[in-house]
Write a protein that holds these residues in place. Structure first.
Motif, PDB file in Angstrom:
ATOM      1  N   GLU A  97       0.868  -1.173   0.000  1.00 45.68           N
ATOM      2  CA  GLU A  97       0.000   0.000   0.000  1.00 45.68           C
ATOM      3  C   GLU A  97       0.905   1.223   0.000  1.00 45.68           C
ATOM      4  N   VAL A  98       0.692   2.106  -0.948  1.00 44.18           N
ATOM      5  CA  VAL A  98       1.504   3.320  -1.060  1.00 44.18           C
ATOM      6  C   VAL A  98       0.607   4.544  -1.070  1.00 44.18           C
ATOM      7  N   GLU A  99       1.152   5.633  -0.565  1.00 44.95           N
ATOM      8  CA  GLU A  99       0.471   6.920  -0.633  1.00 44.95           C
ATOM      9  C   GLU A  99       1.114   7.739  -1.737  1.00 44.95           C
ATOM     10  N   PHE A 100       0.321   8.583  -2.370  1.00 45.02           N
ATOM     11  CA  PHE A 100       0.865   9.466  -3.408  1.00 45.02           C
ATOM     12  C   PHE A 100       0.100  10.774  -3.404  1.00 45.02           C
ATOM     13  N   ARG A 101       0.728  11.783  -3.962  1.00 43.07           N
ATOM     14  CA  ARG A 101       0.127  13.110  -4.105  1.00 43.07           C
ATOM     15  C   ARG A 101       0.746  13.731  -5.352  1.00 43.07           C
ATOM     16  N   GLU A 102      -0.090  14.154  -6.277  1.00 44.87           N
ATOM     17  CA  GLU A 102       0.427  14.684  -7.540  1.00 44.87           C
ATOM     18  C   GLU A 102      -0.458  15.845  -8.016  1.00 44.87           C
ATOM     19  N   LEU A 103       0.198  16.887  -8.469  1.00 42.45           N
ATOM     20  CA  LEU A 103      -0.512  18.004  -9.082  1.00 42.45           C
ATOM     21  C   LEU A 103      -0.553  17.787 -10.590  1.00 42.45           C
ATOM     22  N   PHE A 104      -1.743  17.843 -11.156  1.00 42.23           N
ATOM     23  CA  PHE A 104      -1.936  17.780 -12.599  1.00 42.23           C
ATOM     24  C   PHE A 104      -2.316  19.188 -13.040  1.00 42.23           C
ATOM     25  N   ALA A 105      -1.425  19.841 -13.780  1.00 43.38           N
ATOM     26  CA  ALA A 105      -1.607  21.248 -14.146  1.00 43.38           C
ATOM     27  C   ALA A 105      -2.602  21.394 -15.295  1.00 43.38           C
ATOM     28  N   TYR A 106      -3.403  22.465 -15.195  1.00 43.94           N
ATOM     29  CA  TYR A 106      -4.315  22.801 -16.290  1.00 43.94           C
ATOM     30  C   TYR A 106      -3.516  23.314 -17.485  1.00 43.94           C
ATOM     31  N   PRO A 107      -4.045  23.115 -18.697  1.00 47.40           N
ATOM     32  CA  PRO A 107      -3.387  23.712 -19.866  1.00 47.40           C
ATOM     33  C   PRO A 107      -3.395  25.246 -19.740  1.00 47.40           C
ATOM     34  N   ASP A 108      -2.351  25.868 -20.207  1.00 48.91           N
ATOM     35  CA  ASP A 108      -2.209  27.330 -20.210  1.00 48.91           C
ATOM     36  C   ASP A 108      -2.210  27.934 -18.804  1.00 48.91           C
ATOM     37  N   SER A 109      -1.817  27.162 -17.803  1.00 47.85           N
ATOM     38  CA  SER A 109      -1.683  27.717 -16.449  1.00 47.85           C
ATOM     39  C   SER A 109      -0.269  28.270 -16.298  1.00 47.85           C
ATOM     40  N   ALA A 110      -0.027  28.962 -15.213  1.00 42.95           N
ATOM     41  CA  ALA A 110       1.306  29.521 -14.954  1.00 42.95           C
ATOM     42  C   ALA A 110       2.352  28.413 -14.872  1.00 42.95           C
ATOM     43  N   THR A 111       1.936  27.196 -14.573  1.00 44.68           N
ATOM     44  CA  THR A 111       2.850  26.068 -14.500  1.00 44.68           C
ATOM     45  C   THR A 111       3.497  25.797 -15.860  1.00 44.68           C
ATOM     46  N   ASP A 112       2.787  26.059 -16.953  1.00 41.20           N
ATOM     47  CA  ASP A 112       3.344  25.845 -18.288  1.00 41.20           C
ATOM     48  C   ASP A 112       4.604  26.662 -18.518  1.00 41.20           C
ATOM     49  N   SER A 158       6.525  28.014 -16.046  1.00 38.28           N
ATOM     50  CA  SER A 158       7.522  27.888 -14.978  1.00 38.28           C
ATOM     51  C   SER A 158       8.143  26.496 -14.862  1.00 38.28           C
ATOM     52  N   THR A 159       7.646  25.509 -15.625  1.00 40.52           N
ATOM     53  CA  THR A 159       8.195  24.149 -15.548  1.00 40.52           C
ATOM     54  C   THR A 159       8.380  23.569 -16.943  1.00 40.52           C
ATOM     55  N   ASP A 160       9.227  22.536 -17.011  1.00 43.87           N
ATOM     56  CA  ASP A 160       9.385  21.804 -18.271  1.00 43.87           C
ATOM     57  C   ASP A 160       8.169  20.924 -18.492  1.00 43.87           C
ATOM     58  N   GLU A 161       7.972  20.508 -19.744  1.00 48.32           N
ATOM     59  CA  GLU A 161       6.797  19.722 -20.112  1.00 48.32           C
ATOM     60  C   GLU A 161       6.694  18.418 -19.335  1.00 48.32           C
ATOM     61  N   VAL A 182       5.948  18.267 -14.649  1.00 51.43           N
ATOM     62  CA  VAL A 182       4.667  18.238 -13.946  1.00 51.43           C
ATOM     63  C   VAL A 182       3.662  17.524 -14.836  1.00 51.43           C
ATOM     64  N   ALA A 183       2.847  16.660 -14.226  1.00 57.60           N
ATOM     65  CA  ALA A 183       1.793  15.985 -14.976  1.00 57.60           C
ATOM     66  C   ALA A 183       0.759  17.021 -15.435  1.00 57.60           C
ATOM     67  N   ARG A 184       0.074  16.742 -16.490  1.00 57.34           N
ATOM     68  CA  ARG A 184      -0.879  17.696 -17.074  1.00 57.34           C
ATOM     69  C   ARG A 184      -2.283  17.105 -17.177  1.00 57.34           C
ATOM     70  N   VAL A 185      -3.267  17.993 -17.121  1.00 58.65           N
ATOM     71  CA  VAL A 185      -4.648  17.646 -17.436  1.00 58.65           C
ATOM     72  C   VAL A 185      -4.769  17.791 -18.946  1.00 58.65           C
ATOM     73  N   VAL A 186      -5.187  16.726 -19.633  1.00 57.09           N
ATOM     74  CA  VAL A 186      -5.309  16.744 -21.091  1.00 57.09           C
ATOM     75  C   VAL A 186      -6.765  16.471 -21.447  1.00 57.09           C
ATOM     76  N   ASP A 187      -7.387  17.407 -22.132  1.00 61.95           N
ATOM     77  CA  ASP A 187      -8.802  17.286 -22.519  1.00 61.95           C
ATOM     78  C   ASP A 187      -9.680  16.952 -21.308  1.00 61.95           C
ATOM     79  N   ASP A 188      -9.442  17.619 -20.181  1.00 58.37           N
ATOM     80  CA  ASP A 188     -10.175  17.432 -18.926  1.00 58.37           C
ATOM     81  C   ASP A 188      -9.987  16.046 -18.312  1.00 58.37           C
ATOM     82  N   LEU A 189      -8.977  15.285 -18.763  1.00 62.97           N
ATOM     83  CA  LEU A 189      -8.734  13.945 -18.246  1.00 62.97           C
ATOM     84  C   LEU A 189      -7.365  13.860 -17.578  1.00 62.97           C
TER      85      LEU A 189
END
Length: 190
Positions: free
Chosen positions: A94-109, A111-114, A117-124
């Motif tokens: 059993e493992v715990e995890f926490r991940e941010l999935f960035a929205y397209p065209d957010s400030a994360t785009d 400030s980070t490499d592609e 950070v994981a991305r939200v693609v087509d709302d998925l």
């Protein structure tokens, strides 16, 4: 983002979260409880989650300013073999995890490499890579059937646990082998 990655995320399935149910308003959250079949390669050489076995997911998806924060636990049954005696092993992880999935065209785009950070693609959101990485980092590289497993005898390959305490293999230093051949026996015998 590569076309292949987008095609993979655009499908639905147990590993994919649809964020449209959550909305993009910061502060919204939703809990999920689901099972997803383990894909091939969900483990290491000596221990893994067998392909097709269920990975149980307990998730909380939270809408934040930059994207969707997904946290939770993943659990599954492992199979493998002991690194010392090669006996079969089966246990649960059993493992715990926490991940941010960035929205397209957010400030994360900007400030980070592609691939940073994981991305939200087509709302998925595709959870499989995040869960796989968390599990792989938690797996032992040399799994043991028990912490005190004695392993195998290097001389004959039998399990030490099944051999008597008097089990030995006579080894002769190659430098003395010629003398034994010439005079026969050991010093104690002569």
């Amino acid at each position: 983002m590569s076309q292949n990655r987008e095609e993979r995320i655009s499908r639905t399935g147990p590993w994919v979260l649809d964020t449209r149910e959550l909305g993009q308003r910061a502060g919204n959250s939703r809990s999920y409880s689901r099972q997803a079949p383990a894909p091939a390669g969900f483990g290491l050489d000596m221990i893994k989650v067998p392909e097709g076995e269920p990975v149980r997911l307990e998730l909380l998806a939270e809408s934040v300013v930059e994207g969707v924060l997904v946290s939770g636990t993943a659990s599954a049954d492992l199979v493998g073999e002991c690194a010392r005696c090669l006996d079969p092993i089966s246990e649960e992880i059993e493992v715990e995890f926490r991940e941010l999935f960035a929205y397209p065209d957010s400030a994360t785009d900007t400030s980070t490499d592609e691939d940073e950070v994981a991305r939200v693609v087509d709302d998925l959101i595709d959870l499989e890579p995040v869960v796989r990485d968390a599990m792989l980092l938690s797996l032992p590289t040399s799994p043991l059937c028990s912490p005190d497993c004695p392993g195998l005898c290097s001389g004959c390959g039998a399990k030490w646990a099944e051999l008597g305490s008097d089990h030995t293999h006579e080894t002769i230093d190659p430098r003395w082998a010629a003398l034994k051949e010439r005079f026969g026996g050991t010093e104690e015998e002569n």
